[in-house]
Each structure stands twice: as structure tokens, then as C-alpha cells.
Design a protein around this motif. Sequence first.
Motif, mmCIF file in Angstrom:
data_model
loop_
_atom_site.group_PDB
_atom_site.id
_atom_site.type_symbol
_atom_site.label_atom_id
_atom_site.label_comp_id
_atom_site.label_asym_id
_atom_site.label_seq_id
_atom_site.Cartn_x
_atom_site.Cartn_y
_atom_site.Cartn_z
ATOM 1 N N ARG A 80 4.791 4.785 4.399
ATOM 2 C CA ARG A 80 4.277 3.217 4.547
ATOM 3 C C ARG A 80 3.732 3.596 5.780
ATOM 4 O O ARG A 80 3.306 4.870 6.376
ATOM 5 N N VAL A 81 2.647 2.875 5.483
ATOM 6 C CA VAL A 81 1.006 2.317 6.228
ATOM 7 C C VAL A 81 0.791 2.237 7.046
ATOM 8 O O VAL A 81 1.452 1.001 7.182
ATOM 9 N N ILE A 109 1.398 4.266 -2.948
ATOM 10 C CA ILE A 109 0.841 5.683 -2.946
ATOM 11 C C ILE A 109 1.934 6.425 -2.884
ATOM 12 O O ILE A 109 2.340 7.420 -3.891
ATOM 13 N N GLU A 164 0.553 -1.259 0.233
ATOM 14 C CA GLU A 164 0.173 -0.083 -0.018
ATOM 15 C C GLU A 164 0.850 0.939 0.324
ATOM 16 O O GLU A 164 0.399 2.331 -0.635
#
Lengths: 82, 82
Positions: B38-39, B22, B18
Motif C-alpha cells: 500500500r502506498v 509495485i 500504485e
Amino acid sequence: MYKATITVKLRPSILDPEGKAIEHALQSLEYTRLSGVRVGKEIELTVDAEDAATAEKLVDEACSKLLANPVMEDYTFELQEL
Amino acid sequence: MYKATITVKLRPSILDPEGKAIEHALQSLEYTRLSGVRVGKEIELTVDAEDAATAEKLVDEACSKLLANPVMEDYTFELQEL
């Protein structure tokens, strides 16, 4: 260089189905004292900028254009110099 | 009553698809100075406990049993008295 920590949350008036699902699972596990679950995102990224004002402008633009949905979500962020 | 703010992040050694997506979208929008995305998740909940120690124990248990995957994720949390 700055490290940005961005928090994106659903607005309080918007229903949070993921939070509801977690709350339901917590009840099933007998964690009845935990309630009002709301789930948001925490995004960390590195900003290559000379000063805090430039970094802030870049991150704010990225949040409003891409990282958050302005209709449903609110965002906040913090910058930390690296 | 306490408000718990829990942050669940992928361990640094785990690939974050993810975050990569992004980052790619940011590059497409010409935000080339933003990188290393980083999510993680930020979970807020209300704890019905008499004291901070009980609240901390409850939240820590809920994190390790349900909210975080101990193999791939790390969690931290803060408590705030309501």
C-alpha cells in the motif's frame, strides 16, 4: 511474518516541486505559518520471512532495487512482527 | 516552531493501483515474499506556532482542507518541537 513501513524521501539537496505546489496552495488558503513542505512516500508491505534479519535483508534489497531511486532519494524502514 | 510529519494513507477499503503495480514489479523481480503493498504519502512541514496546541490545530485543519481527501484517505501526524 513482518510488516514493513518504508519511508522514501527526496534527498535534501533535490528540489521538491510537489512540496512547493502544496506550500503555495497553503499560502493561498492563508496558512502562512506552514512552510518548508517536503513530500515523500510511505510504502507498507507484508514480508513472509522467518526472522527479522531475513526480512530486513529482503526489504533493503527491494528498496535499493525498486522502491527508491538511489540517486535522488533516501529510504528508511521499520519492521514490526505480525 | 514545530516540525510536523504527516502520513496520508488510502482508506483500507479503497483500491490502491500504485501499490498493485509495485507488488507486480516485485513479483517480476522474484520478490515473491513481499506482498500487500500500500502506498501513501509522507508530508513534512515546519509550523510557526508558539505552543503545541496551536500547531496541532493548524496542521489538522490543513490536512482536512488540503492535504488529505477525506472521502478516500486517512491522515495521522506527529509534531516535534524544533
